[in-house]
Design a protein around this motif. Structure first.
Motif, mmCIF file in Angstrom:
data_model
loop_
_atom_site.group_PDB
_atom_site.id
_atom_site.type_symbol
_atom_site.label_atom_id
_atom_site.label_comp_id
_atom_site.label_asym_id
_atom_site.label_seq_id
_atom_site.Cartn_x
_atom_site.Cartn_y
_atom_site.Cartn_z
ATOM 1 N N GLN A 260 -27.284 4.606 88.626
ATOM 2 C CA GLN A 260 -27.790 3.565 87.724
ATOM 3 C C GLN A 260 -28.007 2.282 88.517
ATOM 4 O O GLN A 260 -27.209 1.940 89.399
ATOM 5 N N THR A 261 -29.082 1.569 88.190
ATOM 6 C CA THR A 261 -29.323 0.274 88.826
ATOM 7 C C THR A 261 -28.597 -0.818 88.043
ATOM 8 O O THR A 261 -28.180 -0.612 86.896
ATOM 9 N N ILE A 262 -28.485 -1.985 88.647
ATOM 10 C CA ILE A 262 -27.814 -3.107 87.985
ATOM 11 C C ILE A 262 -28.593 -3.545 86.743
ATOM 12 O O ILE A 262 -28.012 -4.028 85.776
ATOM 13 N N GLU A 263 -29.909 -3.342 86.739
ATOM 14 C CA GLU A 263 -30.716 -3.688 85.572
ATOM 15 C C GLU A 263 -30.479 -2.722 84.419
ATOM 16 O O GLU A 263 -30.538 -3.111 83.249
ATOM 17 N N GLN A 264 -30.212 -1.464 84.739
ATOM 18 C CA GLN A 264 -29.893 -0.485 83.693
ATOM 19 C C GLN A 264 -28.490 -0.706 83.144
ATOM 20 O O GLN A 264 -28.237 -0.456 81.955
ATOM 21 N N LEU A 265 -27.597 -1.188 83.977
ATOM 22 C CA LEU A 265 -26.228 -1.442 83.545
ATOM 23 C C LEU A 265 -26.109 -2.720 82.727
ATOM 24 O O LEU A 265 -25.193 -2.859 81.916
ATOM 25 N N ASN A 266 -27.036 -3.661 82.926
ATOM 26 C CA ASN A 266 -27.000 -4.951 82.206
ATOM 27 C C ASN A 266 -28.368 -5.248 81.591
ATOM 28 O O ASN A 266 -29.015 -6.245 81.933
ATOM 29 N N PRO A 267 -28.841 -4.413 80.680
ATOM 30 C CA PRO A 267 -30.204 -4.591 80.143
ATOM 31 C C PRO A 267 -30.400 -5.899 79.392
ATOM 32 O O PRO A 267 -31.475 -6.493 79.470
ATOM 33 N N SER A 268 -29.388 -6.364 78.678
ATOM 34 C CA SER A 268 -29.552 -7.592 77.882
ATOM 35 C C SER A 268 -29.716 -8.814 78.786
ATOM 36 O O SER A 268 -30.530 -9.695 78.494
ATOM 37 N N VAL A 269 -28.971 -8.862 79.870
ATOM 38 C CA VAL A 269 -29.068 -10.007 80.796
ATOM 39 C C VAL A 269 -30.447 -10.057 81.428
ATOM 40 O O VAL A 269 -31.092 -11.116 81.480
ATOM 41 N N PHE A 270 -30.938 -8.930 81.914
ATOM 42 C CA PHE A 270 -32.229 -8.921 82.592
ATOM 43 C C PHE A 270 -33.389 -9.055 81.615
ATOM 44 O O PHE A 270 -34.448 -9.576 81.990
ATOM 45 N N ALA A 271 -33.213 -8.608 80.378
ATOM 46 C CA ALA A 271 -34.242 -8.849 79.359
ATOM 47 C C ALA A 271 -34.350 -10.340 79.057
ATOM 48 O O ALA A 271 -35.458 -10.876 78.884
ATOM 49 N N TRP A 272 -33.194 -11.009 79.021
ATOM 50 C CA TRP A 272 -33.173 -12.461 78.811
ATOM 51 C C TRP A 272 -33.862 -13.180 79.965
ATOM 52 O O TRP A 272 -34.675 -14.090 79.759
ATOM 53 N N LEU A 273 -33.597 -12.758 81.195
ATOM 54 C CA LEU A 273 -34.213 -13.393 82.363
ATOM 55 C C LEU A 273 -35.730 -13.172 82.383
ATOM 56 O O LEU A 273 -36.479 -14.066 82.787
ATOM 57 N N SER A 274 -36.172 -12.000 81.946
ATOM 58 C CA SER A 274 -37.610 -11.723 81.940
ATOM 59 C C SER A 274 -38.352 -12.615 80.946
ATOM 60 O O SER A 274 -39.538 -12.915 81.136
ATOM 61 N N LEU A 275 -37.669 -13.055 79.883
ATOM 62 C CA LEU A 275 -38.299 -13.956 78.911
ATOM 63 C C LEU A 275 -38.625 -15.309 79.531
ATOM 64 O O LEU A 275 -39.540 -15.998 79.078
ATOM 65 N N LEU A 276 -37.883 -15.692 80.556
ATOM 66 C CA LEU A 276 -38.144 -16.972 81.210
ATOM 67 C C LEU A 276 -39.513 -16.996 81.874
ATOM 68 O O LEU A 276 -40.128 -18.061 81.990
ATOM 69 N N ASP A 277 -39.998 -15.848 82.315
ATOM 70 C CA ASP A 277 -41.318 -15.794 82.939
ATOM 71 C C ASP A 277 -42.395 -16.215 81.956
ATOM 72 O O ASP A 277 -43.352 -16.907 82.329
ATOM 73 N N MET A 278 -42.256 -15.796 80.699
ATOM 74 C CA MET A 278 -43.226 -16.181 79.675
ATOM 75 C C MET A 278 -43.215 -17.693 79.466
ATOM 76 O O MET A 278 -44.269 -18.325 79.318
ATOM 77 N N ASN A 279 -42.021 -18.289 79.476
ATOM 78 C CA ASN A 279 -41.926 -19.744 79.327
ATOM 79 C C ASN A 279 -42.652 -20.464 80.446
ATOM 80 O O ASN A 279 -43.312 -21.487 80.229
ATOM 81 N N VAL A 280 -42.524 -19.944 81.669
ATOM 82 C CA VAL A 280 -43.191 -20.569 82.816
ATOM 83 C C VAL A 280 -44.707 -20.496 82.656
ATOM 84 O O VAL A 280 -45.418 -21.480 82.913
ATOM 85 N N TRP A 281 -45.213 -19.343 82.228
ATOM 86 C CA TRP A 281 -46.660 -19.209 82.044
ATOM 87 C C TRP A 281 -47.181 -20.181 80.986
ATOM 88 O O TRP A 281 -48.267 -20.763 81.145
ATOM 89 N N VAL A 282 -46.418 -20.356 79.910
ATOM 90 C CA VAL A 282 -46.826 -21.311 78.871
ATOM 91 C C VAL A 282 -46.893 -22.721 79.443
ATOM 92 O O VAL A 282 -47.861 -23.467 79.209
#
Length: 414
Positions: A260-282
């Motif tokens: 398992q990768t660290i992203e699979q072990l902590n899906p909520s944390v990395f999903a939260w971090l991925s949302l920041l990319d959308m904020n940057v684009w806006v």
């Protein structure tokens, strides 16, 4: 020399421009470019810094890839797999793997005279990489962990120490429930603080021999292995290679290896971090829009102010395209000056914040006590290039206003 460029330079550098009506509009346009670019540089720097800080904390506790038992539950009460030299050698030989270390876990409870707290005792061997915990060490030192002797020393987080009123050198009693309640006494050798509360409130680090003994496992068994990789961008590729080598293999005790990768072990944390990319684009889109529209308004005012000059140039035989070039070159000079100040402000903020941490955050909410900033030269150049190209392209349309100006009427225009 390009005639349009020559005239644009004379207009831009001419002293008479200081007396023109367009002076406030020109300043506003340059300020708009500067503020927009500075905000974009700061936003990207902060988001990259924040993502990397959080990512480094999660990876510090669990490494990039974990190989454990397929039958392990989602709790820290796990089933073991064999982690002998043979399997470690196989994993270490996979391209992209930098380091392999064993670990074992055992959930339990710390009890003092006045309080108690649930925790997870994590055991590591002599190959353990202490870099992350040394970086976040507050007091004491990281114990020299071993797989041959029990040191009875632990590394505890500052938040747990504060909750239980513990300090460096204190003796603590821990209890574990299996077929019967078992107790173990440890000495606090070091105190760390990462501000990542989900893990700070959970983990105590000790030697792997102690945890294996509590789990009643064989010396060559462990909860699993943590793998560090050389390039995070290659995480999925390296994880797939690990999967190809060990997954579904069965050890001599019947344990089945599972990757398992660290992203699979902590899906909520990395999903939260991925949302920041959308904020940057806006933010990037809004700032480019603001900067572009201020330049458009400034260009239109300049064209109207220079109507007389445009009429004279047309009367002398200048083409609409050549005259448009003059004003586009002039706009490029203004954009360049605005971008220069935007870079100065943005980079100065990033430098000061990275060195002195002037702006603070609530670590209980953001897992870090200051606004992190990270500078990426390629993204910096991309932001500058994108801002410049977008601003110039937005001015092409309004420059067509020049073709509507009649020479006969415009020469008399004041």
């Amino acid at each position: 020399m390009n005639l349009s460029l020559f005239i644009a330079r004379r207009i831009y550098s001419g002293k008479e421009v200081q007396k023109q009506v367009s002076k406030p509009a020109v300043r506003i346009a340059m300020i708009g470019i500067a503020i927009g670019l500075a905000v974009m540089i700061i936003s990207v720097g902060v988001v990259i810094g924040f993502k990397n800080e959080i990512k480094s904390k999660v990876v510090g506790f669990g490494s990039h890839i974990q190989v454990s038992n397929f039958d392990s539950s989602l709790s820290y009460e796990t089933r073991p797999v064999v982690t002998n030299d043979s399997i470690i050698k196989v994993l270490s030989s996979i391209p992209g793997i930098k380091h392999v270390q064993r670990y074992s876990t055992k959930p339990g409870m710390i009890k003092t005279d006045n309080a108690f707290q649930g925790m997870v005792l994590k055991g590591v061997g002599q190959e353990f990489d202490p870099t992350f915990f040394r970086k976040n060490l507050v007091e004491g030192e990281v114990p020299a962990f071993s797989d041959s002797t029990s040191t009875n020393e632990v590394l505890i987080s500052k938040s747990l120490a504060n909750k239980l009123n513990l300090k460096l050198g204190d003796k603590i009693y821990t209890y574990y429930i299996q077929s019967e309640v078992r107790a173990r006494r440890f000495t606090i050798k070091g105190i760390y603080q990462t501000n990542f509360s989900e893990y700070d409130n959970l983990f105590l680090l000790t030697d792997i021999r102690t945890v294996n003994h509590l789990n009643q496992w064989e010396p060559e068994q462990a909860t699993g292995m943590e793998l560090q990789i050389t390039d995070y961008d290659q995480l999925d590729k390296v994880a797939y290679d690990v999967y190809q080598h060990v997954d579904k293999e069965v050890d001599k005790y019947g344990g089945v290896y599972y990757t398992q990768t660290i992203e699979q072990l902590n899906p909520s944390v990395f999903a939260w971090l991925s949302l920041l990319d959308m904020n940057v684009w806006v933010i990037l889109i809004l700032m480019v829009g603001v900067a572009g529209f201020t330049m458009i308004s400034g260009l239109l005012i300049i064209i109207l102010e220079r109507t007389n000059m445009i009429g004279i140039l047309k009367a002398l035989g200048a083409k609409n395209f050549s005259i448009r070039e003059i004003f586009l070159y002039f706009s490029v000079f203004l954009i360049g000056k605005g971008m220069l100040w935007g870079n100065i402000v943005g980079l100065l903020f990033c430098f000061v914040q990275s060195k002195f941490h002037l702006f603070k955050l609530n670590p209980e909410t953001y897992y870090i006590d200051h606004v992190p900033v990270e500078f990426n030269i390629w993204l910096f150049l991309l932001i500058n290039a994108g801002t410049f190209i977008a601003s110039v392209l937005m001015l092409v349309g309004p420059s067509y206003l020049i073709s509507k100006i009649n020479p006969a009427k415009s020469i008399q225009f004041e």
